[in-house]
Structure formats: structure tokens, C-alpha cells
Scaffold this motif. Structure first.
Motif, PDB file in Angstrom:
ATOM      1  N   VAL A 205       0.845  -1.196   0.000  1.00 30.31           N
ATOM      2  CA  VAL A 205       0.000   0.000   0.000  1.00 30.31           C
ATOM      3  C   VAL A 205       0.883   1.250   0.000  1.00 30.31           C
ATOM      4  CG1 VAL A 205      -1.658   1.361   1.349  1.00 30.31           C
ATOM      5  CG2 VAL A 205      -2.003  -1.100   1.042  1.00 30.31           C
ATOM      6  N   LEU A 206       1.990   1.194   0.741  1.00 29.50           N
ATOM      7  CA  LEU A 206       2.953   2.299   0.752  1.00 29.50           C
ATOM      8  C   LEU A 206       3.475   2.555  -0.660  1.00 29.50           C
ATOM      9  CD1 LEU A 206       4.921   4.266   2.311  1.00 29.50           C
ATOM     10  CD2 LEU A 206       6.503   2.323   2.388  1.00 29.50           C
ATOM     11  N   PHE A 207       3.810   1.485  -1.376  1.00 27.31           N
ATOM     12  CA  PHE A 207       4.274   1.641  -2.761  1.00 27.31           C
ATOM     13  C   PHE A 207       3.210   2.303  -3.619  1.00 27.31           C
ATOM     14  CE2 PHE A 207       4.170   0.117  -7.114  1.00 27.31           C
ATOM     15  CZ  PHE A 207       5.405   0.528  -7.565  1.00 27.31           C
ATOM     16  N   VAL A 208       1.953   1.861  -3.457  1.00 25.69           N
ATOM     17  CA  VAL A 208       0.863   2.425  -4.259  1.00 25.69           C
ATOM     18  C   VAL A 208       0.719   3.918  -3.992  1.00 25.69           C
ATOM     19  CG1 VAL A 208      -1.640   2.422  -4.613  1.00 25.69           C
ATOM     20  CG2 VAL A 208      -0.395   0.241  -4.434  1.00 25.69           C
ATOM     21  N   VAL A 209       0.741   4.318  -2.721  1.00 24.21           N
ATOM     22  CA  VAL A 209       0.563   5.722  -2.354  1.00 24.21           C
ATOM     23  C   VAL A 209       1.689   6.582  -2.933  1.00 24.21           C
ATOM     24  CG1 VAL A 209       0.532   7.358  -0.437  1.00 24.21           C
ATOM     25  CG2 VAL A 209      -0.773   5.228  -0.280  1.00 24.21           C
ATOM     26  N   ILE A 210       2.939   6.138  -2.749  1.00 26.63           N
ATOM     27  CA  ILE A 210       4.079   6.907  -3.262  1.00 26.63           C
ATOM     28  C   ILE A 210       4.098   6.888  -4.789  1.00 26.63           C
ATOM     29  CG2 ILE A 210       6.599   7.064  -3.339  1.00 26.63           C
ATOM     30  CD1 ILE A 210       6.678   6.012  -0.498  1.00 26.63           C
ATOM     31  N   GLY A 211       3.789   5.720  -5.374  1.00 27.12           N
ATOM     32  CA  GLY A 211       3.799   5.608  -6.825  1.00 27.12           C
ATOM     33  C   GLY A 211       2.778   6.520  -7.483  1.00 27.12           C
ATOM     34  N   LEU A 212       1.590   6.653  -6.878  1.00 29.88           N
ATOM     35  CA  LEU A 212       0.548   7.504  -7.464  1.00 29.88           C
ATOM     36  C   LEU A 212       0.882   8.989  -7.361  1.00 29.88           C
ATOM     37  CD1 LEU A 212      -2.722   5.669  -6.344  1.00 29.88           C
ATOM     38  CD2 LEU A 212      -1.639   5.650  -8.600  1.00 29.88           C
ATOM     39  N   THR A 213       1.790   9.365  -6.443  1.00 24.50           N
ATOM     40  CA  THR A 213       2.195  10.780  -6.358  1.00 24.50           C
ATOM     41  C   THR A 213       3.008  11.188  -7.582  1.00 24.50           C
ATOM     42  OG1 THR A 213       4.255  10.302  -5.161  1.00 24.50           O
ATOM     43  CG2 THR A 213       2.260  10.677  -3.832  1.00 24.50           C
ATOM     44  N   ALA A 214       3.559  10.211  -8.295  1.00 23.99           N
ATOM     45  CA  ALA A 214       4.355  10.504  -9.505  1.00 23.99           C
ATOM     46  C   ALA A 214       3.546  10.241 -10.768  1.00 23.99           C
ATOM     47  CB  ALA A 214       5.627   9.650  -9.495  1.00 23.99           C
ATOM     48  N   TRP A 215       2.223  10.347 -10.661  1.00 20.96           N
ATOM     49  CA  TRP A 215       1.326  10.030 -11.783  1.00 20.96           C
ATOM     50  C   TRP A 215       1.703  10.818 -13.035  1.00 20.96           C
ATOM     51  CZ3 TRP A 215      -3.070   6.815 -12.091  1.00 20.96           C
ATOM     52  CH2 TRP A 215      -3.821   6.956 -13.257  1.00 20.96           C
ATOM     53  N   ASN A 216       1.820  10.103 -14.135  1.00 17.36           N
ATOM     54  CA  ASN A 216       2.078  10.721 -15.445  1.00 17.36           C
ATOM     55  C   ASN A 216       1.122  10.065 -16.444  1.00 17.36           C
ATOM     56  OD1 ASN A 216       3.032  11.538 -17.965  1.00 17.36           O
ATOM     57  ND2 ASN A 216       5.150  11.658 -17.246  1.00 17.36           N
ATOM     58  N   GLY A 217       0.094  10.809 -16.827  1.00 14.99           N
ATOM     59  CA  GLY A 217      -0.927  10.253 -17.700  1.00 14.99           C
ATOM     60  C   GLY A 217      -0.404   9.802 -19.042  1.00 14.99           C
ATOM     61  N   SER A 218       0.698  10.374 -19.513  1.00 19.76           N
ATOM     62  CA  SER A 218       1.233   9.995 -20.825  1.00 19.76           C
ATOM     63  C   SER A 218       1.739   8.551 -20.838  1.00 19.76           C
ATOM     64  CB  SER A 218       2.366  10.941 -21.229  1.00 19.76           C
ATOM     65  OG  SER A 218       3.489  10.804 -20.354  1.00 19.76           O
ATOM     66  N   HIS A 219       2.019   7.985 -19.658  1.00 14.99           N
ATOM     67  CA  HIS A 219       2.482   6.591 -19.582  1.00 14.99           C
ATOM     68  C   HIS A 219       1.399   5.609 -20.023  1.00 14.99           C
ATOM     69  CE1 HIS A 219       5.685   7.753 -16.327  1.00 14.99           C
ATOM     70  NE2 HIS A 219       5.966   8.229 -17.523  1.00 14.99           N
ATOM     71  N   PHE A 220       0.145   6.084 -20.088  1.00 12.10           N
ATOM     72  CA  PHE A 220      -0.961   5.211 -20.480  1.00 12.10           C
ATOM     73  C   PHE A 220      -1.338   5.387 -21.950  1.00 12.10           C
ATOM     74  CE2 PHE A 220      -1.236   5.803 -15.927  1.00 12.10           C
ATOM     75  CZ  PHE A 220      -1.505   4.527 -15.454  1.00 12.10           C
ATOM     76  N   ASP A 221      -0.571   6.205 -22.664  1.00 16.54           N
ATOM     77  CA  ASP A 221      -0.811   6.383 -24.096  1.00 16.54           C
ATOM     78  C   ASP A 221      -0.596   5.060 -24.827  1.00 16.54           C
ATOM     79  OD1 ASP A 221      -1.310   9.017 -23.589  1.00 16.54           O
ATOM     80  OD2 ASP A 221       0.655   9.747 -24.274  1.00 16.54           O
ATOM     81  N   ASN A 222      -1.300   4.885 -25.939  1.00 12.05           N
ATOM     82  CA  ASN A 222      -1.196   3.639 -26.715  1.00 12.05           C
ATOM     83  C   ASN A 222      -1.441   2.434 -25.796  1.00 12.05           C
ATOM     84  OD1 ASN A 222      -0.789   2.145 -29.065  1.00 12.05           O
ATOM     85  ND2 ASN A 222       1.406   1.933 -28.719  1.00 12.05           N
ATOM     86  N   PHE A 223      -2.533   2.536 -25.044  1.00 10.32           N
ATOM     87  CA  PHE A 223      -2.826   1.573 -23.971  1.00 10.32           C
ATOM     88  C   PHE A 223      -2.814   0.126 -24.463  1.00 10.32           C
ATOM     89  CE2 PHE A 223      -5.650  -0.591 -20.931  1.00 10.32           C
ATOM     90  CZ  PHE A 223      -5.077  -0.197 -19.727  1.00 10.32           C
ATOM     91  N   PHE A 224      -3.470  -0.138 -25.603  1.00 13.47           N
ATOM     92  CA  PHE A 224      -3.554  -1.507 -26.111  1.00 13.47           C
ATOM     93  C   PHE A 224      -2.578  -1.738 -27.270  1.00 13.47           C
ATOM     94  CE2 PHE A 224      -7.785  -1.221 -24.088  1.00 13.47           C
ATOM     95  CZ  PHE A 224      -7.745  -2.387 -23.333  1.00 13.47           C
TER      96      PHE A 224
END
Length: 492
Positions: A205-224
Motif C-alpha cells: 500500500v505504501l508503494f501504491v501511495v508513493i507511486g501515485l504521487t508521480a502520476w504521469n498520464g502519458s504513460h498510459f498512451d497507446n494503452f492496447f
């Protein structure tokens, strides 16, 4: 009355519930639903989730999140099958016991070989992995490492140079630590496991919380971008991170109100594991672009490197590494426990020595059984590299999953009136999909894995014909109606 060999191979263990489920030794019913659920989580959340992204993201790209959901669905189908059988037949032995009741003695013997291979080899392999993580944690915290001679087996892995090692001492020590916990009884072991599970879930859960603070929407481009083939390939890789949920069923005889607790614990563990896995995948992709997971640092450091890069310090990465060490300890404890309970059930049925059923009067734990299993597993962990172990784990698990699903179908036909506090939704489609999913993954396993597996089953069946067939409890079975009033359905 004499019985032909064919009749012996096909005979089924009667499903009869009385105050005691079996003649002979019984285990104490002390475990709660929560403790049982933590067994499932403890056996499932191991090293896989800490490094599976580096294997699955290159296959599926950002759509690895969908791959986790597909793998969770496949595991969920198996979990539902386990839940129905566990509620209907709440005894020790898990898949082995279900097969004996549903499909007969020979199938039960084969499944016994599968689950003994699964739990025994998995416990040794996990202990070997724990040794490496423990050494890395020592190095990062106190600057000390256990010498290679005492932390590596003298047998080299496939295609590797000589290791220079003698014995993997940390792996051996871990197995015996788990043994001593189990000798104190299932309740004590369950309490320790629950604490370790809460710690490792907190770390994730700690990883999830810290990881989401660095959210970069472009990483989800070309999703499929990797297409359906990439998503399904990654799902197959991820599926093995869900193996362990069947550990709940091995405790069927030691839980209070088993017919209600077992299904709740199995399904609850699945929900927890799937939720945590998907959130970890989401946070990982949000923090790092898909291409990063193919790099060497991603392969070697996993989630720890992501935390180090986000925070600019190695402290949180070290915390995550500590969580991995605790995580693996928990897996070793639960898989060792599962192995002992399966052997207990096999011994009570007379297919191996009845010494494996001897229960300590104070702790109600099968001490002889536990000590023997620990010694064998410790020898494997101490002297065999994990490369030789992991490939043989998955095949036994998948065959067991398939048989559980088939058992649901068979018992619906042969024991239609059997009390089932939990009934699988979508019958018969759900068990058929379970079998199809397992067969799909089995087909993709290497030929060498199949050769090892079939050779092992050959040894198991040979032992059955040499010992088990002559000593089986069913040879002298007496209808319980003649000695006690049954509770529930009788075999007809």
C-alpha cells in the motif's frame, strides 16, 4: 469381501459427516475466518508481485492492468470451485481429499503427487529466494553479507558456472524457523502469519501511495499497443502470482464453522490479493513508462527502484525490500503448513505410514509429520538452486486446479443432495471455464517440465501399488451408519 484391482482404483471415499469426520486422529478446530483468509493471502502474496511487472509490462505495455484483472478472473474461477468443495467437504487435504471423494482412489493418488510436488518444491524454492533477499537487505542496512559458501548451494543452475557455494544456510534456517512455529500449533502459526501479512500488505500500500504521487498520464498512451496477444501472454505470466489460494482449503479441519468460513476465506483472500495487485500495477505504470520495465535496473530492483527514483532516497526502497523478506517468510510458513496437512490426510487414509497422523496432545499439531517435511524441504532448499525448482511447481498446481473444477461437476451429479452452504455461480460454465483456463496455460509449459512431472507421478503411483493399495483405510471400511448416526448426506 474381495475386491478387484480395478474396483480398488475406482473406489471413492464416502462423504459422511459425524461428530468426527474420520476414525483416528483429529485436528483441533481453532482457526477463525480472518486467520484463514490471512493464510490465503500469506501463501499468495510472495516475491511475484515485487518483480512480476518487469516480466509482464514488456509483454502487455500499459494494458498490463487488464492482464492482472484477467489473471485474477482465472484464479477467481478456481477459487469459486474450491469454495464450493470446501464448504461441502470441510476436511484436511484440500484437492487430494476432494478427488478421493469425487473421483476415486487412483485419481486421489495422482493428485496427492501433484499437491505434494506443488507444496514441497514451492516451499524449498521460496526459501532459496528468501535467502537472496535477506542477504541484499543485510547489505543495504548493515553493510554485511553472508559468505557465498554459506548462502549458495554447491549445485550450479542450468548453464551456470560453479557457484563456489557449499550450502544455502539462510534457506535452511528459514525452513526450520517455520517448523518450530508450526510445532507450537496452528493457532500460534496463524497469529504470526496474520501479523506478517498485514506488514507486507502495508508495504505494498505504501508503494501504491508513493507511486501515485508521480502520476504521469502519458504513460498510459497507446494503452492496447501490444494487442490482445500481449495482454493474454502477460496474464499467463501473472497467473502464477495468484497461486496459493488453495492453501486455505488445506486447513479445512482446523477452522471453526468450516462450511461458512472456508468459502468466505477463499473468496476474501482472492479479493484482497487482486485489489492489491491491480493497484500496484496501476501505480507502477503511473510512475514509469512501459519501456523502463525492460531495463536492467527494473529487472534487478523491481519496485524498490521506482520508490528510490520518486523519493530521491533509498530509505523507502529498503523498506520495500524488508517487506519482501517478510512476505517470503509468510509464504514459506503457509506452504510448509499446507504440506503437513495434506500428508496428515493421506496418512489417515492409510496410503502412507500412519506415523504422519500422530498429533501432539498439547498443541494438536502433527509433530512427526512437520519435522519430516521440514528436514526434506530444508535439504532441497540447502542444496538445489531455485532454477531447478520453479518449473515443476506450476504444473502440479494447474492439474490440481483442473481436478477441483472437475470435482465440482462430478459431485453435482453423484451427490446432488449434498449440503452445499456455498454454491458456485454460473454452473456448469464456471468450472468448465476453469478447466479450459488451466489447460490453456498447461499447454504452454516446457516439455522438460512435463517429463519431470510424469516421472514423479510414476514414482508416486508405483509407491501406491507397493504400499498404499494394501494399507488403505477403505480396505477395512465400516459404514458409519452402523457405529454412529450420520449428519448430512450419506453415500448411496
Amino acid at each position: 469381501m474381495s475386491m478387484s484391482v480395478g474396483e480398488q482404483l475406482r473406489r471413492r471415499k464416502p462423504i459422511v459427516f459425524r461428530q468426527h469426520h474420520h476414525e483416528g486422529e483429529e485436528l483441533a478446530r481453532n482457526l477463525t475466518t480472518f486467520q484463514l483468509m490471512m493464510f490465503g493471502v500469506g501463501a499468495t502474496v510472495g516475491t511475484g508481485i515485487f518483480f512480476v511487472l518487469s516480466e509482464s509490462v514488456p509483454e502487455a505495455g500499459p494494458a498490463v492492468i487488464i492482464s492482472f484483472l484477467i489473471a485474477g478472473l482465472a484464479a477467481g474461477l478456481s477459487a469459486l470451485c474450491y469454495a464450493e468443495l470446501a464448504s461441502a467437504i470441510p476436511v484436511s487435504g484440500s484437492t487430494y481429499s476432494y478427488a478421493y471423494h469425487a473421483m476415486g482412489e487412483l485419481v486421489a493418488v495422482i493428485i496427492a503427487g501433484c499437491v505434494l510436488l506443488e507444496y514441497g518444491v514451492a516451499t524449498a524454492a521460496v526459501a532459496v529466494g528468501w535467502s537472496g533477499y535477506f542477504n541484499e537487505l543485510l547489505d543495504s542496512t548493515v553493510g554485511f553479507q553472508i559468505p557465498q559458501a554459506l548462502s549458495t548451494s554447491f549445485i550450479a543452475g542450468p548453464g551456470e558456472d560453479p557457484t563456489g557455494g557449499l550450502v544455502n544456510l539462510p534457506a535452511v534456517v528459514l525452513v526450520f524457523l517455520c517448523m518450530f512455529l508450526l510445532l507450537r500449533g496452528a493457532t500460534e502459526s496463524a497469529k504470526v502469519n496474520a501479523i506478517m501479512v498485514i506488514i507486507k500488505l502495508s508495504v505494498l500500500v505504501l508503494f501504491v501511495v508513493i507511486g501515485l504521487t508521480a502520476w504521469n498520464g502519458s504513460h498510459f498512451d497507446n494503452f492496447f499497443g501490444a494487442g490482445l496477444a500481449g495482454v493474454t501472454a502477460a496474464a499467463g505470466t501473472i497467473f502464477f502470482s495468484f497461486i496459493g489460494l488453495d492453501a486455505v482449503a488445506t486447513a479445512g479441519e482446523e477452522v471453526k464453522d468450516p462450511q461458512r468460513s472456508l468459502p468466505r476465506a477463499i473468496i476474501g483472500a482472492l479479493i484482497i490479493v487482486t485489489t492489491v495487485y491491480v493497484l500496484v500495477a496501476l501505480a507502477g505504470i503511473a510512475a514509469k513508462e512501459a519501456g523502463w520495465f525492460e531495463t536492467e535496473e527494473a529487472q534487478s530492483a523491481g519496485l524498490s527502484q521506482i520508490l528510490n527514483d520518486i523519493t530521491g532516497t533509498s530509505i523507502w526502497g529498503t523498506v520495500l525490500a524488508a517487506g519482501a523478506v517478510i512476505s517470503i517468510f509468510s509464504v514459506t510458513l503457509v506452504t510448509l503448513y499446507g504440506q503437513t496437512r495434506i500428508l496428515f490426510a493421506i496418512g489417515r487414509d492409510g496410503l502412507i505410514s500412519r506415523k504422519f497422523t500422530k498429533v501432539d496432545a498439547r498443541t494438536m499439531a502433527p509433530n512427526f509429520n512437520t519435522i519430516v517435511v521440514a528436514i526434506v524441504v530444508a535439504l532441497i532448499a540447502g542444496f538445489v538452486p531455485s532454477d531447478y525448482l520453479w518449473d515443476t511447481v506450476s504444473i502440479g498446481t494447474l492439474v490440481a486446479f483442473s481436478v477441483v473444477a472437475l470435482g465440482v461437476i462430478v459431485l453435482r451429479r453423484t451427490h446432488a443432495d449434498l449440503e452445499r452452504p456455498f454454491r458456485i455461480p454460473g454452473y456448469p460454465v464456471t468450472p468448465l471455464l476453469t478447466i479450459a483456463a488451466c489447460v490453456w496455460i498447461l499447454i504452454g509449459l516446457p516439455m522438460t517440465t512435463w517429463v519431470i512431472f510424469l516421472a514423479w507421478l510414476g514414482i508416486v503411483v508405483a509407491f501406491y501399488f507397493a504400499y498404499g493399495r494394501r494399507n488403505a483405510t477403505l480396505n477395512t471400511y465400516v459404514d458409519p451408519e452402523e457405529i454412529a448416526e450420520p449428519r448430512g448426506d450419506e453415500d448411496k
